[in-house]
Design an enzyme around this catalytic site. Sequence first.
Site, short mmCIF file in Angstrom:
data_model
loop_
_atom_site.label_atom_id
_atom_site.label_comp_id
_atom_site.label_asym_id
_atom_site.label_seq_id
_atom_site.Cartn_x
_atom_site.Cartn_y
_atom_site.Cartn_z
N GLY A 1 1.16 -6.09 12.49
CA GLY A 1 1.88 -5.98 13.76
C GLY A 1 3.15 -5.19 13.58
N CYS B 1 -0.89 -7.37 6.06
CA CYS B 1 0.33 -6.63 6.41
C CYS B 1 1.37 -7.58 7.01
CB CYS B 1 -0.02 -5.46 7.33
SG CYS B 1 1.30 -4.25 7.44
N TYR B 2 1.67 -7.49 8.31
CA TYR B 2 2.63 -8.44 8.90
C TYR B 2 2.16 -9.87 8.66
CZ TYR B 2 5.35 -11.08 12.32
OH TYR B 2 6.17 -12.01 12.93
N ASP C 1 -19.73 7.14 25.95
CA ASP C 1 -19.32 5.83 26.46
C ASP C 1 -19.88 5.55 27.85
OD1 ASP C 1 -17.88 6.00 24.17
OD2 ASP C 1 -15.93 6.21 25.14
N GLU D 1 -9.37 -3.36 6.99
CA GLU D 1 -10.24 -3.14 8.15
C GLU D 1 -10.47 -1.66 8.45
OE1 GLU D 1 -7.21 -4.26 8.11
OE2 GLU D 1 -6.02 -3.64 9.83
N LYS E 1 -16.35 2.80 19.00
CA LYS E 1 -17.22 3.96 19.16
C LYS E 1 -18.51 3.85 18.34
CE LYS E 1 -17.34 7.78 21.31
NZ LYS E 1 -16.77 8.00 22.66
N HIS F 1 -4.47 -2.52 4.61
CA HIS F 1 -5.37 -2.79 5.74
C HIS F 1 -6.84 -2.65 5.30
CE1 HIS F 1 -2.38 -3.02 8.97
NE2 HIS F 1 -1.68 -2.22 8.19
#
Length: 603
Positions: free
Chosen positions: A54, A81-82, A228, A172, A373, A170
């Site tokens: 964050g 992280c945060y 999309d 992810e 996506k 991170h």
Amino acid sequence: MKSDKKIAVIDFGGQYAHLIASRVRRLGAYTEIVSNEESIEKYKEYSGIILSGGPSSVYEPDAPLLPDAFFELNKPILGICYGHQLLMQKLGGEVISSNSKEYGPASLHLLRNESSLLTAGVNDQTIVWMSHGDEVTKLPPGFSVKGESEHCRYAFVSNETEKKYGIQFHPEVTHSIEGGKILSNFIEICGVANTWNLKSFLDQEIAVLQTKVPVGKNVFLLVSGGVDSSVAYLLLAKALGKERVKGLLVDTGFMRKNEVSDLKANLNSMGFDLTVWDASEAFYSGLKDKSEPEEKRRIVGDLFLSVQAKAVESMKLDSDNWILGQGTIYPDTIESGGTKHSHKIKTHHNRVPAIQDLIEAGKIVEPIADLYKDEVRELGKMLGLPDFWIERHPFPGPGLVVRMIASKENRGEKILPRLEALLTSRNKPVGAGVLPIQSVGVQGDQRSYAHAAVLSDPGKSWKELDEISILITNSIKELNRVVFMPGVSQLPSRFAYTELKMDQAHADLLREADAIVNRIIFEKKIHKEIWQMPVVLIPASLKEGTYGIVLRPVESREAMTANFYEMDISILSEISAEILKLEAITAVFYDLTHKPPGTIEWE
Ligand code: XMP
């Protein structure tokens, strides 16, 4: 089908919170995003909890926290992280603002004599993605260091007995090469492996749509022709039946060359009930003199709505019986400040207040708003969308509007001497300049609006250019991008600035340049290696009265992060030479910026 075994991602507002959730779902565990202000009872429902990154600092007075009781829960916790810093601070460690902010790839070194379930099967030396300005300087009791990087001593720490893990990087994002393995290990630790997949999402979403759009009501879908909105259409048609879904394509005047006619032919051949509405005059006159990125987006959003209202009227659709459908996907939501703590990076055109009002009144369905996506593409495959369609590069809703930089002249005079001093001190012999305009970026989870450094073509490898680019954006915060001029060994002492209007003539100029680029990348068959390639018209060039073109090809999986693409130099030279044949263009720039710190689009 939701499983009762599930993982919570507590959202501290990083752009990555939803990405973590999506990754974990893709790895096979059902995941929900949860606020940090839920009751303790709520947190007890989960088999394990991830604390997201964050934009805040844990030592700030209004930093988002969690109650003490949370840290006493007997559950696996992974702080990222945060989230890592919060975990450390709450359990008795220490966090400070770091002297060297770190954005970009770093090498994580795992300590061999300190094994951890979280990194089982991960290489001892592995590339991870860092994005932080704070760091942990003291560990809480019971924790030990499991991995470090050059600039981060406590890059990975854990208390194995209590199954509590803290990582500064991170996992992810796809740039963390073995991030998926780390998240999989956490899923295993939580005991929830193999409890979710995209097929179960599809079944669930069909049921949700059938409830949201009751028999008697129909959906009127804004189609852009991209993946999309096509997938959203197919999903709606599957849930409700083709006859209950009607498509409208608004031609804003900021579409690509021949795009509207090609789209209409393609969509009609697939059985779409499609109407094209030409609103280009309204868009040109509404945007003509506008320069502020956020204002331009707001105008586009408002015009979309009023045009749509007119179109509905002319199509004689009774608005009481029709619901608006949109192909909004996750990044559109999250990067518009879609969750409580995230900083607003860009207002995506389909998240402007008027549309939010419709959503709240229940008059909108967004069937793929929870997907990224790559998930949308996979779902498209499952729904029978042809490959060539699935391979289309994503194109932003506001179209070329966000690729025509009409910003006012701003030279940032003081930056160049610092840039030159930096390059000299690090022994980087390359010509440097600064563009007289600013563009949008994202640094440390916050929106930035800053200048771009320009480099001459030093004839160096992509790797060396990459290093120089990271060095610059890490060292000078007034610069959020770095571009270079292919084939140009001597930069001008000053770039020319020529005002650019958001009108048809300028849109036509960009359309030509964009068509050249797309023709060549398809001919050379590199379009599949490139995730998206904005071609941007900017008011900076080598000659007064002319403009510049920025090439911004990126590799990405989900648009939340991206790497600039390393194009074959002979293809780049060909593209550049072809573009420079356009009389009004005298400069071609190639963007060397990753995301972060630059966003994919320049606005
Ligand atoms: P950025 O520039 O924020 O872009 O890194 C992330 C992805 O989102 C697309 N994009 C938009 N899409 N409405 C959209 O529907 C918008 O206003 C918008 N702005 C950016 C961008 O093309 C990239 O794929």
